[in-house]
Scaffold this motif. Structure first.
Motif, short mmCIF file in Angstrom:
data_model
loop_
_atom_site.label_atom_id
_atom_site.label_comp_id
_atom_site.label_asym_id
_atom_site.label_seq_id
_atom_site.Cartn_x
_atom_site.Cartn_y
_atom_site.Cartn_z
N ASP A 1 0.85 -1.33 0.22
CA ASP A 1 0.12 0.11 -0.08
C ASP A 1 0.91 1.31 0.14
N GLY A 2 1.98 1.24 0.75
CA GLY A 2 2.81 2.17 0.70
C GLY A 2 3.42 2.65 -0.44
N GLY A 3 3.73 1.49 -1.23
CA GLY A 3 4.11 1.73 -2.59
C GLY A 3 3.22 2.40 -3.43
N VAL A 4 1.82 2.16 -3.48
CA VAL A 4 0.72 2.99 -4.00
C VAL A 4 0.94 4.40 -3.71
N THR A 5 0.74 4.76 -2.49
CA THR A 5 1.01 6.20 -2.06
C THR A 5 2.29 6.78 -2.60
N ALA A 6 3.28 5.87 -2.62
CA ALA A 6 4.64 6.53 -2.85
C ALA A 6 4.64 6.83 -4.29
N MET A 7 3.68 6.20 -5.16
CA MET A 7 3.92 6.61 -6.72
C MET A 7 3.01 7.64 -6.98
N ILE A 8 1.92 7.83 -6.26
CA ILE A 8 1.00 9.06 -6.40
C ILE A 8 1.86 10.27 -5.90
N LEU A 9 2.69 10.19 -4.66
CA LEU A 9 3.26 11.32 -4.35
C LEU A 9 4.51 11.72 -5.29
N ALA A 10 5.03 10.38 -5.77
CA ALA A 10 6.21 10.85 -6.76
C ALA A 10 5.75 11.56 -7.96
N ALA A 11 4.44 11.29 -8.34
CA ALA A 11 3.80 11.74 -9.73
C ALA A 11 3.42 13.19 -9.33
N THR A 12 2.79 13.44 -8.15
CA THR A 12 2.25 14.90 -7.96
C THR A 12 3.29 15.76 -7.35
N GLN A 13 4.54 15.42 -6.83
CA GLN A 13 5.68 16.26 -6.38
C GLN A 13 6.82 15.77 -7.05
N ASN A 14 6.74 15.94 -8.51
CA ASN A 14 7.98 15.41 -9.34
C ASN A 14 9.06 16.16 -9.27
N LYS A 15 8.94 17.37 -8.70
CA LYS A 15 10.21 18.34 -8.46
C LYS A 15 10.76 18.21 -7.20
N ILE A 16 10.26 17.38 -6.17
CA ILE A 16 10.61 17.45 -4.79
C ILE A 16 10.94 15.88 -4.61
#
Length: 273
Positions: A121-136
């Motif tokens: 589940d944390g991988g799902v959240t991580a992918m969303i976060l990496a996509a929405t905060q791609n400059k960070i």
């Protein structure tokens, strides 16, 4: 005063690891564990119902030695572990909400840039976060994760609905955190939410977000992972543009715990590259 090697190691370890709570938006209090003191940052995101200690103990304890320039932060998502109250608010978009909360936590911890380790589940959240905060988000490591849920996954989860059918080893850590009845209740709520996502969103967790991930990504996979159907890893390998892949031939779902030494070395080499 003289210490044995074990006592000395434990003493040194205890000075590196700190556990705290911090308030983010909506007055939500987040529990997190931090190890290491480096200027770079890593966020560890646990699996379903998981917490910093149930899911990332070997990483918190040993990654600082391999990555002395990093600060390792593992959190209990809202409603999990010690980040209660509030009660977990399971909606069909809870992965997206957890990604927002995780980013807020890192900002509160003065982490303007960070990498992510995301399991299940944390991988799902991580992918969303990496996509929405791609400059960070600088780098991403995921394992046991999937961008969607299908018929096969639903059948697997339904077979696991009653936690009494699980092996004692599988449920022990969670029952210590939530109690026997509390664990069953939370697991039932989580599973019913998976069914809602399947019925209301066609099983889509983050397919759109996956294609927007631009940071260097390492997909790690246990070839014998029984928790996700076979289509998910090839899908992620195809859709994430800048990714590497590593496979544990005998690995199952919890490769970072079962093969902690090899996993930690693999991850540290990727993050240093």
């Amino acid at each position: 005063m003289f210490f044995s090697k074990t006592k000395f190691a434990n003493r040194m370890l205890s000075t590196q690891i700190k556990e705290k709570k911090i308030k983010i938006s909506s007055n939500i209090s987040i529990n997190f564990v931090q190890s290491g003191e480096g200027p770079k940052n890593i966020l560890c995101m646990p699996g379903a119902l998981g917490s910093a200690w149930t899911d990332f103990k070997p990483q918190l304890e040993f990654l600082p030695k391999l990555l002395p320039e990093h600060r390792i932060i593992a959190w209990d998502p809202p409603g999990y572990g010690k980040s209660t109250p509030p009660k977990k608010n399971f909606t069909v978009n809870f992965f997206n909400k957890d990604a927002e909360y995780a980013h807020e936590l890192m900002l509160e911890l003065n982490s303007s840039k960070y990498s992510i380790l995301g399991w299940s589940d944390g991988g799902v959240t991580a992918m969303i976060l990496a996509a929405t905060q791609n400059k960070i988000v600088e780098k991403l490591v995921i394992w046991g994760a999937n961008a969607s849920i299908n018929d096969e996954d639903i059948k697997l989860l339904e077979a696991m609905r009653d936690v009494k059918t699980w092996s004692p080893r599988m449920r022990e850590a969670m029952e210590k955190v939530y109690g026997v009845e509390g664990f069953q209740k939370l697991w039932t709520d989580w599973l019913n939410t998976m069914l809602s996502i399947y019925n209301e969103k066609g099983g889509n967790f983050c397919k759109e977000e996956v294609e927007k991930i631009s940071c260097p990504t390492l997909i790690v996979h246990g070839k014998k992972d029984p928790m996700i159907s076979k289509e998910h890893v090839p899908y992620l390998k195809k859709k994430i543009a800048n990714c590497r892949y590593y496979e544990f031939p005998e690995g199952k779902h919890n490769i970072h715990l079962r093969y902690a030494e090899e996993f930690n070395k693999l991850v540290s080499e990727f993050l240093r590259s």
